[in-house]
Design a protein around this motif. Structure first.
Motif, short mmCIF file in Angstrom:
data_model
loop_
_atom_site.label_atom_id
_atom_site.label_comp_id
_atom_site.label_asym_id
_atom_site.label_seq_id
_atom_site.Cartn_x
_atom_site.Cartn_y
_atom_site.Cartn_z
N HIS A 1 0.81 -1.08 0.04
CA HIS A 1 -0.07 -0.18 0.08
C HIS A 1 0.85 1.29 -0.07
CE1 HIS A 1 -3.26 2.59 0.77
NE2 HIS A 1 -2.59 3.16 1.69
N GLU B 1 2.38 1.82 -3.44
CA GLU B 1 1.42 2.26 -4.32
C GLU B 1 0.96 3.45 -4.06
OE1 GLU B 1 -1.31 -0.90 -4.49
OE2 GLU B 1 -0.07 -2.08 -5.88
N THR B 2 1.18 4.13 -2.88
CA THR B 2 0.40 5.39 -2.59
C THR B 2 1.23 6.52 -2.23
OG1 THR B 2 -0.08 4.79 -0.41
CG2 THR B 2 -1.89 4.21 -2.18
N ASP B 3 2.34 6.10 -1.54
CA ASP B 3 3.49 7.22 -1.30
C ASP B 3 4.28 7.72 -2.46
OD1 ASP B 3 5.24 8.91 0.13
OD2 ASP B 3 5.28 7.73 1.76
#
Length: 83
Positions: free
Chosen positions: A28, A31-33
């Motif tokens: 996660h 993929e998001t930071d």
């Protein structure tokens, strides 16, 4: 080269996170930071896992500020309404 599972294990064992993290948690973050140091197009598929170099990831977690859901704003309430 390390997989998401190995990253989770290493950052937890080395105390780079405040509480244990799962491979899903690492994925996660990856993929998001926007600060994740290894872009997805540089990940290497090995069998059914993705691998990437450890050194930039270790540096990332060493300098990363802890994020999370944050503290509860109020005490939890029981669903049945009992105190």
């Amino acid at each position: 080269m390390v997989t998401f599972t190995e990253i989770a294990k290493q950052v937890t064992e080395r105390g780079l996170v405040t509480r244990p993290i799962t491979r899903q948690g690492v994925r996660h973050i990856a993929e998001t930071d926007p600060e994740w140091p290894v872009p997805a197009d540089e990940w290497m598929k090995i069998g059914n896992a993705w691998a990437m170099p450890w050194d930039p990831i270790e540096k990332f977690f060493e300098g990363r500020e802890t994020r999370g859901r944050g503290p509860d704003r109020q005490p939890r309430q029981r669903r049945d309404g009992a105190e």
